[in-house]
Design an enzyme around this catalytic site. Structure first.
Site, PDB file in Angstrom:
ATOM      1  N   ARG A 118       1.231  -0.807   0.004  1.00  0.00           N
ATOM      2  CA  ARG A 118       0.070  -0.017   0.345  1.00  0.00           C
ATOM      3  C   ARG A 118       0.517   0.990  -0.222  1.00  0.00           C
ATOM      4  NH1 ARG A 118      -2.092  -3.121   3.649  1.00  0.00           N
ATOM      5  NH2 ARG A 118      -3.911  -4.356   2.582  1.00  0.00           N
ATOM      6  N   LYS A 140       1.953  12.206 -10.592  1.00  0.00           N
ATOM      7  CA  LYS A 140       1.485  11.260 -10.960  1.00  0.00           C
ATOM      8  C   LYS A 140       2.126  10.007 -11.430  1.00  0.00           C
ATOM      9  CE  LYS A 140      -1.692  14.299 -13.609  1.00  0.00           C
ATOM     10  NZ  LYS A 140      -2.641  15.154 -14.898  1.00  0.00           N
ATOM     11  N   GLU A 182       8.400  20.758 -24.030  1.00  0.00           N
ATOM     12  CA  GLU A 182       7.224  20.598 -22.315  1.00  0.00           C
ATOM     13  C   GLU A 182       8.296  22.113 -21.654  1.00  0.00           C
ATOM     14  OE1 GLU A 182       5.089  18.315 -21.654  1.00  0.00           O
ATOM     15  OE2 GLU A 182       4.880  16.910 -22.693  1.00  0.00           O
ATOM     16  N   LYS A 224       6.525  23.025 -12.511  1.00  0.00           N
ATOM     17  CA  LYS A 224       5.481  22.738 -12.126  1.00  0.00           C
ATOM     18  C   LYS A 224       5.505  21.841 -11.086  1.00  0.00           C
ATOM     19  CE  LYS A 224       4.102  17.662 -13.536  1.00  0.00           C
ATOM     20  NZ  LYS A 224       4.054  16.607 -14.251  1.00  0.00           N
ATOM     21  N   GLU A 234      -5.372  17.578  -9.408  1.00  0.00           N
ATOM     22  CA  GLU A 234      -6.096  17.992 -11.190  1.00  0.00           C
ATOM     23  C   GLU A 234      -7.259  17.959 -10.918  1.00  0.00           C
ATOM     24  OE1 GLU A 234      -3.482  16.833 -14.432  1.00  0.00           O
ATOM     25  OE2 GLU A 234      -5.731  17.840 -15.500  1.00  0.00           O
ATOM     26  N   ARG A 238      -3.456  22.762 -12.039  1.00  0.00           N
ATOM     27  CA  ARG A 238      -3.134  21.309 -13.293  1.00  0.00           C
ATOM     28  C   ARG A 238      -3.704  20.966 -15.039  1.00  0.00           C
ATOM     29  NH1 ARG A 238       0.000  16.758  -9.715  1.00  0.00           N
ATOM     30  NH2 ARG A 238       1.039  15.941 -11.583  1.00  0.00           N
ATOM     31  N   ASN A 242      -1.568  20.423 -19.378  1.00  0.00           N
ATOM     32  CA  ASN A 242      -2.109  19.804 -20.322  1.00  0.00           C
ATOM     33  C   ASN A 242      -2.456  21.146 -21.721  1.00  0.00           C
ATOM     34  OD1 ASN A 242      -2.027  17.660 -19.098  1.00  0.00           O
ATOM     35  ND2 ASN A 242      -4.725  17.991 -19.006  1.00  0.00           N
ATOM     36  N   HIS A 245      -2.124  19.194 -25.628  1.00  0.00           N
ATOM     37  CA  HIS A 245      -2.181  17.827 -24.996  1.00  0.00           C
ATOM     38  C   HIS A 245      -3.386  17.104 -25.910  1.00  0.00           C
ATOM     39  CE1 HIS A 245       1.437  18.758 -23.280  1.00  0.00           C
ATOM     40  NE2 HIS A 245       1.134  16.816 -22.058  1.00  0.00           N
ATOM     41  N   HIS A 249      -2.975  13.989 -28.401  1.00  0.00           N
ATOM     42  CA  HIS A 249      -3.371  12.687 -27.816  1.00  0.00           C
ATOM     43  C   HIS A 249      -4.215  12.356 -29.470  1.00  0.00           C
ATOM     44  CE1 HIS A 249      -3.252  13.213 -23.298  1.00  0.00           C
ATOM     45  NE2 HIS A 249      -2.156  13.080 -24.043  1.00  0.00           N
ATOM     46  N   HIS A 262       5.503  11.253 -27.911  1.00  0.00           N
ATOM     47  CA  HIS A 262       4.795  12.427 -26.896  1.00  0.00           C
ATOM     48  C   HIS A 262       5.574  14.030 -27.532  1.00  0.00           C
ATOM     49  CE1 HIS A 262       1.817  13.620 -24.273  1.00  0.00           C
ATOM     50  NE2 HIS A 262       2.621  14.534 -23.311  1.00  0.00           N
TER      51      HIS A 262
HETATM   52  P1  NAD Z   1      11.026   6.463 -22.058  1.00  0.00           P
HETATM   53  O1  NAD Z   1      11.034   6.516 -20.498  1.00  0.00           O
HETATM   54  O2  NAD Z   1      10.249   6.285 -23.787  1.00  0.00           O
HETATM   55  O3  NAD Z   1      12.541   7.716 -22.479  1.00  0.00           O
HETATM   56  C1  NAD Z   1      12.382   8.349 -24.199  1.00  0.00           C
HETATM   57  C2  NAD Z   1      14.096   6.949 -25.009  1.00  0.00           C
HETATM   58  O4  NAD Z   1      15.572   7.452 -23.908  1.00  0.00           O
HETATM   59  C3  NAD Z   1      13.784   5.258 -23.989  1.00  0.00           C
HETATM   60  O5  NAD Z   1      14.048   3.984 -25.358  1.00  0.00           O
HETATM   61  C4  NAD Z   1      14.571   5.240 -23.418  1.00  0.00           C
HETATM   62  O6  NAD Z   1      15.672   3.801 -23.084  1.00  0.00           O
HETATM   63  C5  NAD Z   1      15.772   6.036 -23.636  1.00  0.00           C
HETATM   64  N1  NAD Z   1      17.217   6.787 -22.740  1.00  0.00           N
HETATM   65  C6  NAD Z   1      16.364   7.464 -21.334  1.00  0.00           C
HETATM   66  N2  NAD Z   1      17.653   8.180 -21.097  1.00  0.00           N
HETATM   67  C7  NAD Z   1      18.165   7.646 -21.203  1.00  0.00           C
HETATM   68  C8  NAD Z   1      19.791   8.544 -21.335  1.00  0.00           C
HETATM   69  N3  NAD Z   1      20.032   9.198 -20.735  1.00  0.00           N
HETATM   70  N4  NAD Z   1      19.893   8.001 -22.748  1.00  0.00           N
HETATM   71  C9  NAD Z   1      20.064   7.187 -23.590  1.00  0.00           C
HETATM   72  N5  NAD Z   1      18.627   7.119 -23.769  1.00  0.00           N
HETATM   73  C10 NAD Z   1      18.213   7.173 -22.683  1.00  0.00           C
HETATM   74  O7  NAD Z   1      10.462   8.237 -22.644  1.00  0.00           O
HETATM   75  P2  NAD Z   1       9.760   9.416 -21.748  1.00  0.00           P
HETATM   76  O8  NAD Z   1      10.101  10.715 -22.866  1.00  0.00           O
HETATM   77  O9  NAD Z   1      11.371   9.696 -21.176  1.00  0.00           O
HETATM   78  O10 NAD Z   1       8.495   9.288 -21.155  1.00  0.00           O
HETATM   79  C11 NAD Z   1       7.676   8.993 -21.862  1.00  0.00           C
HETATM   80  C12 NAD Z   1       6.285   8.633 -20.964  1.00  0.00           C
HETATM   81  O11 NAD Z   1       6.241   9.435 -19.591  1.00  0.00           O
HETATM   82  C13 NAD Z   1       5.701   8.041 -21.637  1.00  0.00           C
HETATM   83  O12 NAD Z   1       5.085   6.955 -20.477  1.00  0.00           O
HETATM   84  C14 NAD Z   1       4.514   9.018 -20.879  1.00  0.00           C
HETATM   85  O13 NAD Z   1       3.111   8.741 -20.599  1.00  0.00           O
HETATM   86  C15 NAD Z   1       4.932   9.167 -19.573  1.00  0.00           C
HETATM   87  N6  NAD Z   1       4.086  11.107 -18.987  1.00  0.00           N
HETATM   88  C16 NAD Z   1       4.447  11.019 -17.696  1.00  0.00           C
HETATM   89  C17 NAD Z   1       3.938  12.176 -17.130  1.00  0.00           C
HETATM   90  C18 NAD Z   1       3.741  12.201 -15.516  1.00  0.00           C
HETATM   91  O14 NAD Z   1       3.715  13.231 -15.363  1.00  0.00           O
HETATM   92  N7  NAD Z   1       4.269  11.480 -14.648  1.00  0.00           N
HETATM   93  C19 NAD Z   1       4.367  13.545 -17.758  1.00  0.00           C
HETATM   94  C20 NAD Z   1       4.611  13.066 -19.007  1.00  0.00           C
HETATM   95  C21 NAD Z   1       5.230  12.059 -19.355  1.00  0.00           C
HETATM   96  N1  GLY Z   2       1.914  16.164 -17.245  1.00  0.00           N
HETATM   97  C1  GLY Z   2       1.205  16.758 -16.333  1.00  0.00           C
HETATM   98  C2  GLY Z   2       0.746  16.396 -15.616  1.00  0.00           C
HETATM   99  O1  GLY Z   2       2.061  16.625 -14.613  1.00  0.00           O
HETATM  100  O2  GLY Z   2       0.452  16.854 -14.783  1.00  0.00           O
END
Ligand code: NAD
Ligand code: GLY
Length: 357
Positions: A118, A140, A182, A224, A234, A238, A242, A245, A249, A262
């Site tokens: 939990r 998130k 971003e 942020k 949110e 917050r 988006n 977005h 999306h 993305h």
């Molecule tokens: P990712 O985690 O897939 O990383 C992108 C690529 O870069 C991958 O192939 C990874 O292995 C590689 N990589 C990472 N660090 C590296 C480094 N230092 N050197 C070389 N390669 C590296 O993608 P991302 O863009 O970081 O994240 C996308 C994800 O984040 C999605 O799942 C999205 O839904 C999520 N997201 C979440 C939030 C949130 O608030 N929680 C906000 C925005 C996006």
């Molecule tokens: N990526 C949008 C949020 O964290 O609210």
């Protein structure tokens, strides 16, 4: 090193940003309460950086668990494997999970930490620009289902975010640019001075100048953190995060999640939102052009591809918002730095603005 706090009453935590932070064991140790630790990473990032973290863990009972790389692995099945790794560690309630990687590892790791017994502590060590400025901050967490992205998740704040900007030196250029989208978003929605600064430092950012990069990450995280501290769940502002977005999306869906990253889809989406704002008489058209010009300098796409028909985009936007009414809630702006939540946008006006640009 630059530091700031996410000022949530009972869940406040530090974000540290700077060079060489992977080797700063004392920063990690300050956030680890117990003796058991799972280091979660993936098959791309772990070979590059996991050993540096592990060198800081002497005296702790730790294990490393590596996921295959890619969004396709942000699933309940992967979460199950993380739970098995926590079980093999004998992880108790004061155990800690460190998520070392991009947003995929961070979202999955945070989700697993939220569920195990939990909720156990977790630390975000983001290694993509997107993860440093967005996904690692704000709590998130989620995994995807075949029915859609991020459908199963929890709000679960980390105990610490450690952003070592040196890790960005190995990030592929396309991923880096997607993170810049971003960064631009924070200027676009709430800080015209920051957008000016980004324009002035565009070349340095493209060259990944360490000082300029750390400043950009710091200013983005500060935006942020402030929004999250005021509206963690949110219920209001917050949603401004988006911006672009809902369009993004829709485009990601049309591109089967493979055509655009993305951040690339969000770059197009922000420009489309700015153009709609101009078409509705809310904002100067010149501000939309300025936004598009900056994103284009960062190598990002900024226009609707001809094969994405306006009406098809609008239909997907309606699905994304799960709207039952005829009208949409969108994040639009009154110009650079002045985003707003706008209710009741007419889909016909969205389609008309898409068709005209
Ligand atoms: P990712 O985690 O897939 O990383 C992108 C690529 O870069 C991958 O192939 C990874 O292995 C590689 N990589 C990472 N660090 C590296 C480094 N230092 N050197 C070389 N390669 C590296 O993608 P991302 O863009 O970081 O994240 C996308 C994800 O984040 C999605 O799942 C999205 O839904 C999520 N997201 C979440 C939030 C949130 O608030 N929680 C906000 C925005 C996006
Ligand atoms: N990526 C949008 C949020 O964290 O609210």
């Amino acid at each position: 090193m630059k530091s700031l706090k996410v000022a949530l009453a009972e869940r406040a935590y530090d974000i540290h940003i700077g060079r060489g932070l992977l080797d700063r064991g004392e920063l990690l140790r300050a956030a680890i309460r117990g003796r058991q630790l799972l280091l979660l990473s993936n098959s791309t990032v772990a070979p590059l950086y996991a050993a540096r973290i592990e060198a800081q863990l002497a005296g702790l009972a730790w294990r490393r668990f590596e996921l295959p790389d890619g969004e396709a692995h942000k699933t309940l099945e992967s979460a199950g494997k993380v739970f098995e790794a926590l079980a093999a560690l004998g992880a108790q309630r004061n155990a800690c999970l460190i998520a070392l990687g991009g947003g995929v590892v961070g979202d999955l790791g945070g989700f697993a930490a939220a569920c195990w017994m939990r909720g156990i502590d977790f630390i975000q060590v983001p290694t993509t620009l997107l993860a440093m400025v967005d996904s690692s901050v704000g709590g998130k967490t989620a995994v995807n289902l075949p029915a859609g992205k991020n459908l199963v998740g929890a709000f679960w704040q980390p105990k610490l975010v450690l952003a070592d900007t040196d890790t960005l030196s190995t990030l592929p250029p396309r991923e880096y640019a997607a993170g810049l989208a971003e960064v631009v978003k924070y200027g676009a929605i709430g800080d015209a001075d920051f957008l000016d600064w980004l324009e002035r430092h565009a070349e340095a950012l493209l060259a990944r100048d360490p000082e300029v990069l750390a400043e950009a990450v710091h200013r983005s995280c500060a935006h942020k953190a402030a929004i999250v501290a005021r509206d963690e769940r949110e219920t209001g502002e917050r949603a401004l995060l988006n911006f672009g977005h809902t369009y993004g999306h829709a485009l990601e869906t049309m591109g089967a999640y493979t055509r655009w990253l993305h951040g690339e889809a969000v770059a197009i989406g922000m420009v489309l939102a700015a153009r709609l704002s101009a078409a509705l008489g809310m904002a100067p058209a010149a501000d939309a052009q300025r936004l598009a010009a900056l994103l284009a300098r960062f190598g990002l796409p900024t226009t609707r591809p001809a094969d994405c028909a306006p009406q098809a985009i609008v239909e997907l936007m309606r699905l994304d918002k799960k709207t039952l009414s005829d009208r949409l809630r969108l994040i639009l702006w009154r110009g650079v730095g002045r985003a707003e939540i706008v209710d009741g946008v007419d889909p016909g006006e969205i389609a008309a603005a898409l068709a005209s640009g």
